[in-house]
Design a protein around this motif. Structure first.
Motif, PDB file in Angstrom:
ATOM      1  N   UNK A  87     -27.477   7.216 -44.161  1.00 30.75           N
ATOM      2  CA  UNK A  87     -28.229   8.380 -44.589  1.00 30.75           C
ATOM      3  C   UNK A  87     -27.443   9.107 -45.682  1.00 30.75           C
ATOM      4  N   UNK A  88     -28.135   9.882 -46.511  1.00 34.16           N
ATOM      5  CA  UNK A  88     -27.405  10.648 -47.536  1.00 34.16           C
ATOM      6  C   UNK A  88     -26.315  11.543 -46.943  1.00 34.16           C
ATOM      7  N   UNK A  89     -26.537  12.053 -45.742  1.00 32.53           N
ATOM      8  CA  UNK A  89     -25.521  12.911 -45.126  1.00 32.53           C
ATOM      9  C   UNK A  89     -24.287  12.152 -44.655  1.00 32.53           C
ATOM     10  N   UNK A  90     -24.302  10.835 -44.738  1.00 32.45           N
ATOM     11  CA  UNK A  90     -23.097  10.044 -44.457  1.00 32.45           C
ATOM     12  C   UNK A  90     -22.160   9.979 -45.661  1.00 32.45           C
ATOM     13  N   UNK A  91     -22.595  10.513 -46.791  1.00 37.44           N
ATOM     14  CA  UNK A  91     -21.772  10.512 -47.993  1.00 37.44           C
ATOM     15  C   UNK A  91     -20.488  11.305 -47.762  1.00 37.44           C
ATOM     16  N   UNK A  92     -19.351  10.651 -48.007  1.00 36.24           N
ATOM     17  CA  UNK A  92     -18.046  11.275 -47.764  1.00 36.24           C
ATOM     18  C   UNK A  92     -16.950  10.301 -48.166  1.00 36.24           C
ATOM     19  N   UNK A  93     -15.737  10.802 -48.159  1.00 36.41           N
ATOM     20  CA  UNK A  93     -14.571   9.916 -48.210  1.00 36.41           C
ATOM     21  C   UNK A  93     -14.233   9.551 -46.767  1.00 36.41           C
ATOM     22  N   UNK A  94     -14.103   8.259 -46.523  1.00 32.62           N
ATOM     23  CA  UNK A  94     -13.806   7.774 -45.183  1.00 32.62           C
ATOM     24  C   UNK A  94     -12.337   7.365 -45.084  1.00 32.62           C
ATOM     25  N   UNK A  95     -11.695   7.857 -44.039  1.00 35.17           N
ATOM     26  CA  UNK A  95     -10.277   7.606 -43.821  1.00 35.17           C
ATOM     27  C   UNK A  95     -10.073   6.877 -42.490  1.00 35.17           C
ATOM     28  N   UNK A  96      -9.140   5.950 -42.472  1.00 36.09           N
ATOM     29  CA  UNK A  96      -8.718   5.412 -41.180  1.00 36.09           C
ATOM     30  C   UNK A  96      -7.376   6.047 -40.834  1.00 36.09           C
ATOM     31  N   UNK A  97      -7.097   6.093 -39.543  1.00 33.72           N
ATOM     32  CA  UNK A  97      -5.889   6.732 -39.043  1.00 33.72           C
ATOM     33  C   UNK A  97      -5.397   6.002 -37.813  1.00 33.72           C
TER      34      UNK A  97
END
Length: 123
Positions: A87-97
């Motif tokens: 979805x458009x609201x999933x737009x983000x920078x994704x980080x693993x930790x």
């Protein structure tokens, strides 16, 4: 600490799919619980999913439950995030930790972070 490098981000249309990967190095990967977090512009970093050291236990935020799947391959020192029905609201920078201990949902419990990969979902 373990070093983490994310990959697999990109631009996708709403309803599409992406798979993110996070490759670990430097320490024994199977000793770490892993998490995926994301941060959109102007927003705080938020929990997406986490997985236990042996991959048996996995946790998801309500916003992605049923659409995203976290998994890991300890032989390849890699954790994945399969993202479907984006979805458009999933737009983000994704980080693993990574952290030693249980797969927490709180970002401040994690010791090692990757540089992030951009995911953009167009409507």
């Amino acid at each position: 600490q373990v070093q983490l490098v994310e990959s697999g981000g990109g631009l996708v249309q709403a309803g599409g799919s992406l798979t993110l990967s996070c490759a670990a190095s430097g320490r024994t990967f199977s000793s770490y619980a892993m998490g995926w977090f994301r941060q959109a512009p102007g927003k705080e970093r938020e929990f997406v999913a986490s997985i236990s050291q042996n991959g048996v236990a996995a946790y998801y935020s309500e916003s992605v439950k049923g659409r995203f799947t976290i998994s890991r391959d300890n032989a390849k020192d890699t954790v994945y995030l399969q993202m479907n029905s984006l979805k458009p609201e999933d737009t983000a920078i994704y980080y693993c930790a990574a952290r030693v201990g249980y797969p927490s949902t709180f970002p401040n419990m994690y010791d090692s972070w990757g540089q992030g990969t951009q995911v953009t979902v167009s409507s």
